[in-house]
Design a protein around this motif. Structure first.
Motif, PDB file in Angstrom:
ATOM      1  N   LEU A  50      47.828  34.924  34.345  1.00  0.00           N
ATOM      2  CA  LEU A  50      48.367  35.548  35.076  1.00  0.00           C
ATOM      3  C   LEU A  50      49.345  35.530  36.237  1.00  0.00           C
ATOM      4  N   ARG A  53      52.977  35.072  35.402  1.00  0.00           N
ATOM      5  CA  ARG A  53      53.846  36.160  35.428  1.00  0.00           C
ATOM      6  C   ARG A  53      54.383  36.640  36.897  1.00  0.00           C
ATOM      7  N   LYS A  57      50.296  40.961  39.535  1.00  0.00           N
ATOM      8  CA  LYS A  57      49.542  40.896  38.178  1.00  0.00           C
ATOM      9  C   LYS A  57      48.272  40.041  38.427  1.00  0.00           C
ATOM     10  N   ASN A  61      44.628  41.778  38.818  1.00  0.00           N
ATOM     11  CA  ASN A  61      43.591  41.405  37.926  1.00  0.00           C
ATOM     12  C   ASN A  61      42.620  40.298  37.783  1.00  0.00           C
ATOM     13  N   GLN A 251      55.135  47.484  42.709  1.00  0.00           N
ATOM     14  CA  GLN A 251      53.984  46.902  42.217  1.00  0.00           C
ATOM     15  C   GLN A 251      53.317  45.941  43.146  1.00  0.00           C
TER      16      GLN A 251
END
Length: 326
Positions: A50, A53, A57, A61, A251
């Motif tokens: 991840l 990305r 993220k 996670n 985010q």
């Protein structure tokens, strides 16, 4: 726990599995179980991809769903099927058992460092982080590396690997006792302590501390039971205003807030834009707090740029994201 240690523990667990008579008596049992334990000892960290990305993220996670109770069961099944596909004559039920032990052990040892895991999902998303072992602990790594070397030199594989795990268990008990002693000292030294966040270091007697009281955050360290305070911050609740409300929709900020249990915040008004910063107080390093989240918003409270992750200088932060000058 780091990847290298997970790998070595996977190898020694495969050696320990040879004490299982069903595995030992199977022609391909030892090879099949070694494949299963090595893969099983590392597969929960597949979420590291991840990071390709973005940091948000990854932070939200990593060690989350892949370390959960359903994931442990799913990984165990998939790995046992994989090992059986390579060694179809192997004892499947015992492959499944040792696959489960390998995956469970990975998640179990991860809860003992300061980062922790969401190992109790789906029942709770709370991070379980006991702060007993450093992410890379040289003692544990050397114990299991020594066991592998001894096996190559001709010692009995199963009992050598069993000895490695027994020594590791004693080491964990010792570190746990030390951690409890540090917390006890902190609670006697400070008043109205609500939480003590302990981060072990590679040094046996040295711990980083983030202490939460009813009024203040203290950033300190413990060395052989002596508590030294580096910084003291007034505990100010996050305000309920339009700038913070807009920032929390980003985010990177939301990922930071979902992960960090103790932080300080700042709002800067530069006239043409706002800047909101969050600083995790657990990871002080050489007078600097490298784990941060930052968002910049224009006067209409639209997000211009943001970042979360590890950064060690203001210059690098602004160069990395081409942020507006502060």
């Amino acid at each position: 726990m780091d990847t290298a240690t997970h790998l070595m523990m996977g190898v020694t667990l495969g050696g320990l599995a040879t004490l299982d008579p069903v595995i030992a008596q199977s022609a391909v049992g030892p090879q099949a179980v070694m494949l299963a334990t090595i893969v099983g000892s590392n597969i929960p960290d597949i979420d590291t991809v991840l990071k390709l990305r973005n940091n948000a993220k990854y932070i939200r996670n990593h060690r989350g769903i892949t370390h959960s109770i359903p994931a442990v069961l799913l990984w165990s099944f998939l790995i046992s099927v994989l090992a059986y596909a390579f060694f179809p004559a192997g004892p499947y039920a015992h492959l499944l058992l040792w696959s489960f032990i390998a995956v469970f052990l990975h998640v179990f040892v991860d809860i003992f460092n300061a980062y922790g895991t969401q190992a109790l999902r789906p029942f709770t998303r709370k991070w379980v982080a006991l702060g007993v072992i450093n992410t890379f602990d040289s003692v544990i790594f050397l114990i299991h590396t020594a066991a592998v070397i001894l096996v190559f030199l001709g010692t009995e594989r199963g009992f050598t690997c069993m000895a490695a795990y027994l020594i590791t268990l004693l080491y964990y008990i010792g570190r746990f006792i030390m951690r409890q002693n540090v917390e006890s000292i902190v609670r006697k030294k400070f008043t109205n302590v609500e939480q003590v966040l302990i981060s072990p270091t590679y040094r046996f007697y040295h711990y980083h501390l983030a202490i939460v009281t009813d009024k203040y955050y203290y950033v300190a360290r413990s060395n052989r039971g002596n508590i030294m305070v580096h910084d003291k911050f007034e505990r100010v609740p996050l305000p309920d205003n339009p700038v913070i409300e807009a920032a929390r929709k980003d985010q990177n900020i939301s990922a930071f807030l979902s992960f960090s249990p103790v932080y300080r915040w700042d709002i800067f008004d530069f006239g043409d834009h706002y800047e909101v910063r969050f600083i995790d107080l657990r990871y002080r390093s050489k007078d600097y707090y490298p784990f941060v989240a930052i968002v910049q918003l224009n006067q209409n409270l639209e997000i211009v740029s943001s970042y979360t992750g590890w950064i060690f200088s203001e210059e690098k932060l602004r160069r990395k994201l081409e942020l507006l000058p502060g």
